[in-house]
Design an enzyme around this catalytic site. Structure first.
Site, PDB file in Angstrom:
ATOM      1  N   HIS A 104      34.950  34.300  42.174  1.00 15.26           N
ATOM      2  CA  HIS A 104      34.578  33.255  41.222  1.00 15.26           C
ATOM      3  C   HIS A 104      35.859  32.684  40.631  1.00 15.26           C
ATOM      4  O   HIS A 104      36.943  33.232  40.837  1.00 15.26           O
ATOM      5  CB  HIS A 104      33.710  33.851  40.104  1.00 15.26           C
ATOM      6  CG  HIS A 104      34.411  34.958  39.390  1.00 15.26           C
ATOM      7  ND1 HIS A 104      34.330  36.281  39.797  1.00 15.26           N
ATOM      8  CD2 HIS A 104      35.272  34.950  38.341  1.00 15.26           C
ATOM      9  CE1 HIS A 104      35.089  37.021  39.008  1.00 15.26           C
ATOM     10  NE2 HIS A 104      35.675  36.250  38.123  1.00 15.26           N
ATOM     11  N   HIS A 151      42.844  29.840  39.905  1.00 11.31           N
ATOM     12  CA  HIS A 151      42.906  30.565  41.164  1.00 11.31           C
ATOM     13  C   HIS A 151      41.653  31.423  41.297  1.00 11.31           C
ATOM     14  O   HIS A 151      40.940  31.643  40.320  1.00 11.31           O
ATOM     15  CB  HIS A 151      44.140  31.467  41.206  1.00 11.31           C
ATOM     16  CG  HIS A 151      44.072  32.588  40.214  1.00 11.31           C
ATOM     17  ND1 HIS A 151      44.369  32.418  38.876  1.00 11.31           N
ATOM     18  CD2 HIS A 151      43.701  33.890  40.345  1.00 11.31           C
ATOM     19  CE1 HIS A 151      44.191  33.553  38.232  1.00 11.31           C
ATOM     20  NE2 HIS A 151      43.786  34.477  39.103  1.00 11.31           N
TER      21      HIS A 151
END
Length: 197
Positions: free
Chosen positions: A42, A130
């Protein structure tokens, strides 16, 4: 009751699968890495840490306030890197590109609203979007892993996805690894917050 929580943007299954294929290529290095389960990948926008369960409603209100001011935007996943950059790597990540300005605005809004709502201090480090693909446990195989990461895969564009809601997750550590359970969702554009529990 204390709960370990974070707020994130979900990554769709097709991109989770693509990241899983990248992990499979990197595994060939034989490095000592704890790989993130693809279905757990995620994009974290705010890590809340351990917080009282009684704070969840206030966190949901903060999420809804920020989401109400946001419009859906597009993000993509490409490139590989490590944290920290000036020391032996501990985290392996895939990079995020695309509509970074609205993403940064979303993060900044959450930092302020969460601080006002429940007193969790804003993050002082710059936000570096990220997705974590693995955590390095030792230096074994590190040189081979570094060469693989600098190979073609470091330039590979895995695709794009639409960010259109914030999700509050509870994270529980298990023997198989962290288990992330969605607790609430706040759709962008002012739709009412929904709960998963």
């Amino acid at each position: 009751m204390m709960m370990r929580c974070f707020i994130a943007l979900e990554v769709p299954e097709d991109l989770q699968d693509a990241l899983g294929r990248v992990q499979a290529k990197l595994r060939a290095a034989g490095a000592d890495v704890k790989w993130t389960a693809p279905r757990s990948i995620h994009l974290t926008v705010k890590f809340l840490g351990d917080m009282p369960g009684d704070d969840v409603p206030a966190v949901c209100d903060a999420m809804n306030a920020v989401a109400a001011q946001a419009l859906p935007f597009e993000l993509g996943i490409s490139g590989l890197g490590t944290f920290p950059q000036d020391a032996p790597p501990r985290v392996l990540w895939a990079g995020i590109h695309g509509d970074i300005e609205p993403l940064n605005a979303l993060v900044a809004g959450l930092e302020k609203e969460i601080a006002d709502a429940v007193g969790i201090a804003p993050e002082v480090r710059p936000y570096h979007p990220h997705v974590t693909v693995g955590r390095v446990r030792s230096s074994r195989g590190g040189d081979r892993l570094d060469r693989l990461m600098k190979d073609e895969m470091s330039k590979e564009d895995l695709g794009t996805f639409s960010a259109d809601e914030l999700v509050l997750f509870m994270s529980e550590l298990t023997r198989e690894g962290p288990m992330h359970t969605p607790m609430a969702r706040a759709r962008f554009g002012g739709e009412a917050l929904t709960t998963d529990t």
